[in-house]
Design a protein around this motif. Sequence first.
Motif, PDB file in Angstrom:
ATOM      1  N   ASP A   1     -54.916  79.950 -48.009  1.00 12.19           N
ATOM      2  CA  ASP A   1     -55.343  78.656 -46.341  1.00 12.19           C
ATOM      3  C   ASP A   1     -55.662  80.255 -44.927  1.00 12.19           C
ATOM      4  O   ASP A   1     -55.583  79.479 -44.205  1.00 12.19           O
ATOM      5  N   ASP A   2     -56.118  81.225 -45.667  1.00 13.16           N
ATOM      6  CA  ASP A   2     -57.118  82.420 -44.586  1.00 13.16           C
ATOM      7  C   ASP A   2     -58.371  81.564 -45.212  1.00 13.16           C
ATOM      8  O   ASP A   2     -58.814  82.920 -44.657  1.00 13.16           O
ATOM      9  N   ILE A   3     -59.066  80.505 -45.249  1.00 11.78           N
ATOM     10  CA  ILE A   3     -60.017  81.075 -45.147  1.00 11.78           C
ATOM     11  C   ILE A   3     -61.151  80.754 -44.230  1.00 11.78           C
ATOM     12  O   ILE A   3     -60.404  80.142 -43.544  1.00 11.78           O
ATOM     13  N   ASP A   4     -62.494  80.942 -43.852  1.00 12.69           N
ATOM     14  CA  ASP A   4     -63.450  80.284 -42.706  1.00 12.69           C
ATOM     15  C   ASP A   4     -64.480  79.501 -42.935  1.00 12.69           C
ATOM     16  O   ASP A   4     -64.861  78.549 -42.964  1.00 12.69           O
ATOM     17  N   LYS A   5     -65.252  80.575 -43.725  1.00 16.73           N
ATOM     18  CA  LYS A   5     -66.343  80.396 -43.868  1.00 16.73           C
ATOM     19  C   LYS A   5     -66.543  80.285 -45.990  1.00 16.73           C
ATOM     20  O   LYS A   5     -67.510  80.003 -46.776  1.00 16.73           O
ATOM     21  N   PHE A   6     -65.938  80.560 -46.260  1.00 16.26           N
ATOM     22  CA  PHE A   6     -65.711  80.625 -48.192  1.00 16.26           C
ATOM     23  C   PHE A   6     -66.302  79.668 -48.507  1.00 16.26           C
ATOM     24  O   PHE A   6     -66.135  78.417 -48.161  1.00 16.26           O
ATOM     25  N   ARG A   7     -67.632  78.899 -48.664  1.00 14.37           N
ATOM     26  CA  ARG A   7     -68.197  78.097 -49.695  1.00 14.37           C
ATOM     27  C   ARG A   7     -68.473  78.674 -51.281  1.00 14.37           C
ATOM     28  O   ARG A   7     -69.336  79.345 -51.728  1.00 14.37           O
ATOM     29  N   PRO A   8     -67.316  77.988 -52.412  1.00 16.81           N
ATOM     30  CA  PRO A   8     -68.260  78.031 -53.724  1.00 16.81           C
ATOM     31  C   PRO A   8     -69.333  77.316 -53.775  1.00 16.81           C
ATOM     32  O   PRO A   8     -69.239  75.832 -53.620  1.00 16.81           O
ATOM     33  N   ASP A   9     -70.419  78.131 -54.710  1.00 18.81           N
ATOM     34  CA  ASP A   9     -71.593  77.493 -54.933  1.00 18.81           C
ATOM     35  C   ASP A   9     -70.890  76.377 -56.314  1.00 18.81           C
ATOM     36  O   ASP A   9     -71.278  74.765 -56.056  1.00 18.81           O
ATOM     37  N   VAL A  10     -69.676  76.522 -56.899  1.00 18.50           N
ATOM     38  CA  VAL A  10     -68.887  75.092 -57.851  1.00 18.50           C
ATOM     39  C   VAL A  10     -67.559  75.346 -57.456  1.00 18.50           C
ATOM     40  O   VAL A  10     -67.325  76.726 -57.792  1.00 18.50           O
ATOM     41  N   ALA A  11     -66.832  74.197 -56.666  1.00 21.60           N
ATOM     42  CA  ALA A  11     -65.886  73.949 -57.082  1.00 21.60           C
ATOM     43  C   ALA A  11     -65.131  73.137 -57.594  1.00 21.60           C
ATOM     44  O   ALA A  11     -65.222  72.962 -58.028  1.00 21.60           O
ATOM     45  N   VAL A  12     -63.937  73.697 -58.617  1.00 25.56           N
ATOM     46  CA  VAL A  12     -62.528  73.085 -59.329  1.00 25.56           C
ATOM     47  C   VAL A  12     -61.333  72.543 -58.385  1.00 25.56           C
ATOM     48  O   VAL A  12     -61.259  73.638 -58.642  1.00 25.56           O
ATOM     49  N   LEU A  13     -61.456  71.619 -58.682  1.00 22.78           N
ATOM     50  CA  LEU A  13     -60.263  71.132 -58.162  1.00 22.78           C
ATOM     51  C   LEU A  13     -58.921  70.698 -59.790  1.00 22.78           C
ATOM     52  O   LEU A  13     -59.094  69.531 -59.381  1.00 22.78           O
ATOM     53  N   LEU A  14     -58.273  71.085 -60.783  1.00 24.20           N
ATOM     54  CA  LEU A  14     -58.091  70.533 -61.456  1.00 24.20           C
ATOM     55  C   LEU A  14     -56.484  69.659 -61.324  1.00 24.20           C
ATOM     56  O   LEU A  14     -57.090  68.526 -62.414  1.00 24.20           O
ATOM     57  N   ASN A  15     -56.114  69.536 -60.078  1.00 21.74           N
ATOM     58  CA  ASN A  15     -55.002  68.998 -60.410  1.00 21.74           C
ATOM     59  C   ASN A  15     -53.947  69.507 -59.481  1.00 21.74           C
ATOM     60  O   ASN A  15     -54.073  70.226 -58.651  1.00 21.74           O
ATOM     61  N   ILE A  16     -52.933  68.427 -58.425  1.00 21.84           N
ATOM     62  CA  ILE A  16     -52.661  68.914 -57.513  1.00 21.84           C
ATOM     63  C   ILE A  16     -50.789  68.262 -57.559  1.00 21.84           C
ATOM     64  O   ILE A  16     -50.451  66.944 -58.138  1.00 21.84           O
ATOM     65  N   THR A  17     -49.430  69.287 -58.614  1.00 18.31           N
ATOM     66  CA  THR A  17     -48.265  68.799 -58.103  1.00 18.31           C
ATOM     67  C   THR A  17     -47.692  69.712 -57.176  1.00 18.31           C
ATOM     68  O   THR A  17     -48.419  70.502 -56.647  1.00 18.31           O
ATOM     69  N   GLU A  18     -46.095  69.626 -57.228  1.00 16.85           N
ATOM     70  CA  GLU A  18     -45.641  70.218 -56.270  1.00 16.85           C
ATOM     71  C   GLU A  18     -45.002  71.499 -56.950  1.00 16.85           C
ATOM     72  O   GLU A  18     -44.447  71.690 -57.482  1.00 16.85           O
ATOM     73  N   ASP A  19     -45.091  72.354 -56.058  1.00 12.64           N
ATOM     74  CA  ASP A  19     -45.338  74.368 -56.167  1.00 12.64           C
ATOM     75  C   ASP A  19     -45.283  74.545 -54.713  1.00 12.64           C
ATOM     76  O   ASP A  19     -46.059  74.174 -54.483  1.00 12.64           O
ATOM     77  N   HIS A  20     -44.572  75.764 -55.187  1.00 14.07           N
ATOM     78  CA  HIS A  20     -44.568  76.439 -53.470  1.00 14.07           C
ATOM     79  C   HIS A  20     -44.553  75.645 -52.774  1.00 14.07           C
ATOM     80  O   HIS A  20     -44.259  76.534 -51.552  1.00 14.07           O
ATOM     81  N   LEU A  21     -43.290  75.151 -52.974  1.00 10.08           N
ATOM     82  CA  LEU A  21     -43.349  74.220 -50.799  1.00 10.08           C
ATOM     83  C   LEU A  21     -42.266  75.288 -50.444  1.00 10.08           C
ATOM     84  O   LEU A  21     -42.960  75.033 -49.194  1.00 10.08           O
TER      85      LEU A  21
END
Length: 446
Positions: A165-185
């Motif tokens: 939520d509070d990144i500005d320039k953070f840039r990973p060489d490899v980004a992995v997004l596994l899944n998105i389900t309802e959590d922390h709503l």
Amino acid sequence: MAKKFIILGAAESGVGAAILAKRQGYDVFVSDAGVIKEPYKEELEEFGIRYEEGRHSEDKILAADEIMKSPGIPEKNEMVKKIRAAGIPVISEIELAFRFKGDSRIIAITGSNGKSTTTALTFHICKTAGLDCALVGNIGISFAKQVALDPKEVYVAEISSFQLDDIDKFRPDVAVLLNITEDHLDRYEYKFENYIRSKFRIAMNQGPEDFFIYCADDPVTMKYLKQYHFLSNPLPFSMNQEPSRGAFIKNHEMHVKTGDEPLVMSVDDFAIKGKHNQYNTMAAGVAASTMGIRKDKIREAVTTFQSLEHRMEFVANIRGVEFINDSKATNVNSTWYALESMTKPTVLILGGVDKGNDYSLLFEGVKEKVKAIVCMGIDNTKIHEALGDKVPVMVDTASAEEAVQQAFRLAVKGDVVLLSPACASFDLFRNYEDRGQQFKDAVKNL
């Protein structure tokens, strides 16, 4: 003049950020509204970092040039509202770590479920291949602290939506997004869209030489992917299709292809079992192969990996009843995955602090596999209402010990007792580790 850098929260990420900022010549002050735990206090003193506890001194905080807020502090916090109103830049700890990481590479892993397992497995592959690497973020030590005290060439980081939520320039060489389900709503104004947007931030700063690994079988990811224009190289993984680059499983074999040489291995050789872990293994395999790791090293690591504590962890077999600790299942989806991998009649231990759970996801798995539910929480009303008519037996308990004893009474030889709570742990326990440990202790005392 040194930059006035204020840190809100003095736990792992806050203290790690304080050490790094101090080493980089910032004028650092740490403020925690609660009590700072002794080990963290000792670290602050060791590095000569000024701090306060039990309050937030508004005059000091609002005079900051930049603020780092710990991921546990929500936007609705009064102090955060005042900081936002004053227009002071707020960053997360991973943003600070990124600022000073030098030429090191980052593999960043996020998702609603499977983050810790995938991160640990990716790190295990990198370590097996002999890379100079560290396990950081939600799972290891603070990313910032690692950069400050023991920099590595590769960082394998578990990243939560709160940190993104509070990144500005953070840039990973490899980004992995596994899944998105309802959590922390509860943290996202109960809007699923806000949470989804937060997860996709992991790839927002990536360039053409970076990689974005995602699950082509995850409906939410695929629906929203079209809305973003990422510059990085897409590497999907799937069980339903065969992407030319990325990974897929077909006829019980995993195929990983990012360069010229594909890796093919049988899923029977995976150290971690269950369909969800096949997805996690594909993601880790693709991430590792983007780092140029040889396929024999990936194969070796995937077959020797030890699963994590509190995540589908085998505890004991007592008089033919198997006990499994999945205390890390703090949302309904995690419990769904756990039930999906059950092959024996199951006594399920559920309950804790509800984060706006929709238990209807569990209806089918419970009807098919669960013979009894043991509720373990202060208020079990919602579980009773949702699942009471789906199982022959449901009992209430108010401690790990009581839950284990009741579950053992309800189980017969050949059954499994599964602790997979689908809820946060804070009503009866310090955290999910404490809950898992108390469960394991109670099993050993049977």
